[in-house]
Design a protein around this motif. Structure first.
Motif: not given
Length: 181
Positions: A109-118, A157-164, A62-68
């Motif tokens: 090294s603190f760069a953050v990448y967020i991919f919000q995939i609907g 690479q990365g952290v997958i946070l999946a609803s499915g 919920a937090d990562m999906s709402s960031r804009n």
């Protein structure tokens, strides 16, 4: 700290899967394929730790999906041979990585990448997701509203946070976490 977390079942459709480091959790079910090899001391099935981790996952999605902020970069439905700098990237529908992509940390090294995939995330066979200039895989978040399908012979690479659900082909090299509701 969970390497893999799921709510109902963990299934391996290839010959075997060896999970050597990190906990493996199943918060709502008891089904784990016999060809998934994990140390019993790292296996959490329906205990308070896995239930708490699943609740924390709901909050994180919920937090990562709402960031804009700043406004997210709009993603096309598929990409190949792209280089991404840190930021938020979003698409309302399905998303496909059809070839190699790179995350450039710009010497941060603190760069953050967020991919919000609907929708769903698909990573094609033989794709390589690489890091450069101090980018860290632990700072790449794939927030997916649908299912995730990672092809064969992929370096991911990365952290997958999946609803499915999350599925992969054979010969996957995965550096990160797979967390699914």
């Amino acid at each position: 700290d969970y390497l893999v977390l799921a709510s109902s079942e963990l299934e391996c459709t290839t010959s075997s899967m060896v999970l050597q480091m990190g906990n493996v959790g199943l918060s709502g079910g008891t089904t784990i394929s016999s060809n998934i090899l994990v140390s019993p001391s790292n296996l959490r099935i329906g205990d308070s730790d896995s239930l708490t981790a699943q609740a924390d996952l709901d909050i994180a999605i919920a937090d990562m999906s709402s960031r804009n902020l700043p406004p997210a970069h709009t993603l096309p439905s598929f990409i190949n041979n792209e280089v991404f700098t840190y930021g938020i990237y979003a698409t309302e529908g399905d998303f496909m990585v059809s070839n190699d992509i790179e995350f450039d940390g710009l010497n941060n090294s603190f760069a953050v990448y967020i991919f919000q995939i609907g929708g769903s995330l698909t990573v094609s066979d033989d794709s390589i997701i690489s890091l450069s200039n101090l980018a860290q895989g632990t700072n790449v978040y794939w927030v997916v509203s649908g299912d995730v399908q990672i092809g064969s012979n992929v370096n991911f690479q990365g952290v997958i946070l999946a609803s499915g659900s999350v599925a992969s082909g054979i010969d996957l090299i995965y550096q990160g976490q797979i967390l699914a509701k």
